[in-house]
Design a protein around this motif. Structure first.
Motif, PDB file in Angstrom:
ATOM      1  N   TRP A   5     -11.292 -16.483  -1.817  1.00 45.07           N
ATOM      2  CA  TRP A   5     -10.635 -17.657  -1.631  1.00 45.07           C
ATOM      3  C   TRP A   5      -9.999 -18.254  -2.902  1.00 45.07           C
ATOM      4  O   TRP A   5     -10.545 -17.719  -4.008  1.00 45.07           O
ATOM      5  N   PHE A   6      -8.965 -18.953  -2.611  1.00 44.08           N
ATOM      6  CA  PHE A   6      -8.423 -19.582  -3.934  1.00 44.08           C
ATOM      7  C   PHE A   6      -8.993 -21.187  -4.035  1.00 44.08           C
ATOM      8  O   PHE A   6      -8.844 -21.790  -2.841  1.00 44.08           O
ATOM      9  N   GLY A   7      -9.396 -21.492  -5.127  1.00 35.87           N
ATOM     10  CA  GLY A   7      -9.907 -23.147  -5.039  1.00 35.87           C
ATOM     11  C   GLY A   7      -9.542 -23.630  -6.197  1.00 35.87           C
ATOM     12  O   GLY A   7      -9.176 -23.116  -7.462  1.00 35.87           O
ATOM     13  N   GLY A   8      -9.793 -25.187  -6.229  1.00 31.90           N
ATOM     14  CA  GLY A   8      -9.606 -25.721  -7.503  1.00 31.90           C
ATOM     15  C   GLY A   8      -9.840 -27.387  -7.282  1.00 31.90           C
ATOM     16  O   GLY A   8     -10.481 -27.714  -6.087  1.00 31.90           O
ATOM     17  N   ALA A  32     -10.147 -31.867 -16.549  1.00 30.78           N
ATOM     18  CA  ALA A  32      -9.551 -32.830 -15.460  1.00 30.78           C
ATOM     19  C   ALA A  32      -9.069 -32.138 -14.110  1.00 30.78           C
ATOM     20  O   ALA A  32      -9.295 -32.661 -13.091  1.00 30.78           O
ATOM     21  N   SER A  33      -8.904 -30.608 -14.494  1.00 33.02           N
ATOM     22  CA  SER A  33      -8.765 -29.876 -13.348  1.00 33.02           C
ATOM     23  C   SER A  33      -8.954 -28.523 -13.794  1.00 33.02           C
ATOM     24  O   SER A  33      -8.739 -27.990 -14.786  1.00 33.02           O
ATOM     25  N   GLN A  34      -8.962 -27.575 -12.531  1.00 35.44           N
ATOM     26  CA  GLN A  34      -9.210 -26.186 -12.669  1.00 35.44           C
ATOM     27  C   GLN A  34      -8.997 -25.343 -11.441  1.00 35.44           C
ATOM     28  O   GLN A  34      -9.150 -26.112 -10.594  1.00 35.44           O
ATOM     29  N   GLN A  35      -8.541 -24.128 -11.504  1.00 37.28           N
ATOM     30  CA  GLN A  35      -8.302 -23.420 -10.397  1.00 37.28           C
ATOM     31  C   GLN A  35      -9.145 -22.192 -10.309  1.00 37.28           C
ATOM     32  O   GLN A  35      -9.312 -21.536 -11.759  1.00 37.28           O
ATOM     33  N   TYR A  36      -9.549 -21.422  -9.141  1.00 36.67           N
ATOM     34  CA  TYR A  36     -10.013 -20.019  -9.454  1.00 36.67           C
ATOM     35  C   TYR A  36      -9.718 -19.295  -8.343  1.00 36.67           C
ATOM     36  O   TYR A  36      -9.240 -19.677  -7.255  1.00 36.67           O
TER      37      TYR A  36
END
Length: 703
Positions: free
Chosen positions: A264-267, A251-255
């Motif tokens: 970079w911070f992403g999701g 459903a969601s994820q962050q990296y």
């Protein structure tokens, strides 16, 4: 750390203190700064992760709400179409109203029919050959699987506006499931992107986009990216996003990944109930910028703290090390050249102050010790001084029995010589004599016990024990006799008569140690061995070295003698054998010149009175004799009786110019009995200056 300091060449105490204090402080500060930065960074990233998660969730929920509203609208319209048969004009008015109410991103609400008709709420004109049945939204509705009634297109160029557009569509059917047409809502991608950003603004530099589950980009801030697949962007962050977006169970994820060579911070977060995914990314620098600014401020603070610490260290070390530096310099001066200075100033009561006071006390003690050594050393040997100063019991009264070799030397004829000299001449002569003899004795490691008038009492083997003390004593005696030649040469140069010296040596046990009282004591020896040595010395003629049998036995392999004789000495029950030393072979070969009795015969014998000396005192009754031969060194006297060999005598020669005769001192060297009496050859010890002229006058013949 010691090895490191040695490798760096850190020799001064100040530099070692400086490094030992400063380096650990810098290391601790650096460690704390690094640890605090990492901790704050992790906390900030964790907080950012939570914030981003909430942000994406809120944005996706908002997006889901909008999509749900559009889908609900489509469903209601479809139901309305199926239930109520409306005219095309009524449908047109409805679509216009809905287009206006749904916001600027919705460009049109419309419906396409199988016969090619299209009723739309937008006012923009369509191309003349426009056929809704050929549009992506219509084709997409026809391709929906059974049971699926709605969907969304990939971005395409709207035929009316010419803008990138996506269409939410719904298939409209009758109650009997017969196909009626396709109801659609057009969303302008550019306007929707701006609306999405305005509703949920991203941090500075942040990006938001809307993609399908297959990775197709629907909405993006860069219009050129719309319609492309997220997998086509070649960087780790987009590759990771593309891979996980296709996993419908996520459903969601962050990296935290690299994008365009920066972190970079992403999701992403899926819009519930749709095939849409909201993607969010922001540069890590923008997240960590406050932390980096704080980090720089902390580095500046740490640097200022280190500078302040350096200043404090310099001041503190100067206060600590300056007295130590003064102590070091004073100690070096004392160690190298014995140079003492005034006491160092004591400016504190701490350990450094105590050390300075202790050093001042030590320096004063050393000054007094050196004064004692220098002054006391003029009266006793260096070895005795060192023992007295360095041995804890050195000054205690008492002694020990030890075998030593005693040497006693005495000038022949010195007493009558002093009668013809001024007091200062006598003292000067003795000082020169003692100085030269003392140097020789020191070289041979002898200990001068005392100066007895013109005699020197010396012992070998104490206080420092030497196994070869007998050899040292005899070698010293021979060297002293040889030195008398140069000494007499200098005497004659200043108008003084030559002197001769007799030496006696004996080896035996004595009591050696500190002798005297608590108020006055000396380091010396006592015992019968000394008395015997004195008797042997009394038997030696000028230039002779006589040793006892006990000494001879210890060095017999390293000595040459002219012969032996047995003498009866006062105070000794048995005869004593003495050896006349000619040479020593060790440690340095030394040889005394041979002296045979030789003198010129006088043309006319001179009557003389011969006095036998007792302890350097003239005997009561003289013996009459005739002086038959004479030289500056030897003489022959005929006597009616005999005088034992080695006895000291005085020959009184009549002086026509004075009622007082001229006294010549000598020792009996040998005697022979002849028809006229006993011929005594004597070795002259002292010859008054006028003697030669007087004898020349009395004998009427030049000598």
């Amino acid at each position: 750390m010691t090895c490191i300091l040695r490798h760096l060449g850190m020799k001064s105490l100040r530099s070692k203190f400086f490094l030992l204090i400063l380096v650990p402080v810098i290391i601790v500060l650096a460690f704390l700064e690094t640890r605090n930065y990492r901790t704050a960074r992790n906390l900030l990233i964790e907080q950012m992760d939570k914030t981003a998660r909430n942000y994406i969730w809120a944005a996706s929920e908002s997006l889901s709400g909008n999509i749900s509203a559009i889908r609900t609208l489509l469903r209601l319209e479809a139901i309305s179409e199926n239930i109520t048969a409306k005219s095309d004009a009524e449908r047109h008015r409805l679509f216009v109203t809905l287009t206006r109410r749904l916001g600027p991103a919705v460009t049109s609400v419309y419906m396409g029919y199988p016969d090619g008709r299209m009723i739309r709420g937008a006012t923009t004109a369509l191309p003349a050959n426009y056929d809704p049945r050929l549009r992506p939204w219509y084709q997409g509705a026809l391709q929906l699987s059974e049971g699926t009634m709605d969907g969304v297109t990939s971005p395409y160029i709207d035929a009316g506006s010419g803008h990138p557009t996506i269409t939410f569509f719904r298939k409209v059917v009758h109650a009997d499931q017969s196909f009626v047409g396709v109801l659609g809502v057009d969303i302008d991608v550019e306007v929707a992107s701006k609306s999405l950003t305005a509703e949920h603004p991203a941090p500075p530099g942040g990006l938001k986009s809307l993609v399908k589950s297959d990775g197709t980009i629907l909405i993006h801030v860069d219009p050129a990216m719309v319609g492309t697949n997220i997998n086509s962007i070649d960087d780790p962050l987009h590759k990771h996003l593309s891979k996980d977006i296709r996993k419908l169970e996520l459903a969601s994820q962050q990296y935290m990944e690299k994008r365009q060579d920066t972190m970079w911070f992403g999701g992403f977060h899926r819009a519930e109930g749709t095939d849409l995914v909201l993607v969010f990314m922001v540069p890590a620098d923008s997240i960590l910028k406050p932390l980096n600014r704080l980090h720089i401020e902390m580095i500046g603070f740490g640097t200022a703290l280190v500078v302040l610490l350096i200043v404090l260290l310099v001041l503190m070390l100067r206060k600590i090390t300056f007295p130590l530096l003064m102590l070091t310099r004073s100690a070096v001066r004392i160690s190298h050249n014995g140079s003492y200075q005034d006491p160092l100033d004591v400016n504190s009561r701490d350990e450094v102050g105590k050390l300075t006071r202790a050093f001042n006390s030590m320096m004063e003690g050393l000054r007094q010790r050196d004064f004692i050594r220098e002054t006391f050393g003029r009266y006793v040997t260096k070895e005795v001084v060192e023992q007295l100063l360095e041995t804890p019991d050195g000054l205690k009264l008492g002694g020990e029995s030890r075998e030593v070799t005693i040497m006693l030397s005495d000038l022949r004829g010195f007493t009558p010589l002093t009668e013809h000299l001024e007091p200062d001449q006598v003292v000067n002569l003795l000082n020169r004599y003692f100085g030269e003899m003392e140097s020789i004795i020191s070289v041979h490691q002898g200990t001068i016990n005392e100066f007895l008038g013109d005699a020197i009492l010396t012992f070998f083997g104490a206080p420092v024990h030497h196994a070869d003390h007998a050899q040292k004593a005899v070698s010293c005696a021979v060297a002293m006799q040889l030195a008398m030649r140069d000494f007499n040469t200098r005497n004659e140069a200043i108008g003084l008569s030559p002197l001769s010296m007799g030496i006696g040596i004996n080896t035996g046990n004595v009591i050696v140690g500190n002798i005297g009282s608590q108020n006055r004591a000396k380091y010396g020896v006592v015992g019968h061995t000394i008395n015997l040595t004195s008797r042997v010395e009394g038997s030696a003629m000028g230039g002779q070295v006589l040793i006892t049998e006990s000494t001879f036995e210890k060095i017999r392999l390293n000595i040459e003698t002219r012969g032996t004789r047995t003498i009866n000495l006062k105070g000794v029950d048995q005869g004593v054998t003495i050896y006349d030393v000619k040479a020593v072979t060790k440690p340095t070969p030394l040889e005394l010149p041979d002296e045979e009795p030789a003198a010129d015969s006088l043309a006319k014998p001179i009557p003389v009175d011969v006095h036998v000396m007792e302890n350097k005192e003239v005997g009561a009754e003289p013996m009459q004799g005739l002086l038959t031969s004479f030289s500056p060194t030897w003489a022959c006297v005929i006597l009616s009786g005999e005088i034992e060999i080695a006895r000291e005598v005085r020959l009184d020669i009549p002086n026509p110019a004075s009622e007082k005769p001229v006294g010549v001192y000598a020792r009996i060297a040998s005697l022979n009995q002849g028809p006229k009496g006993f011929a005594h050859w004597v070795r002259l010890s002292y010859l008054p200056p006028e003697t030669e002229h007087l004898i020349q006058h009395l004998s009427r013949k030049p000598i």
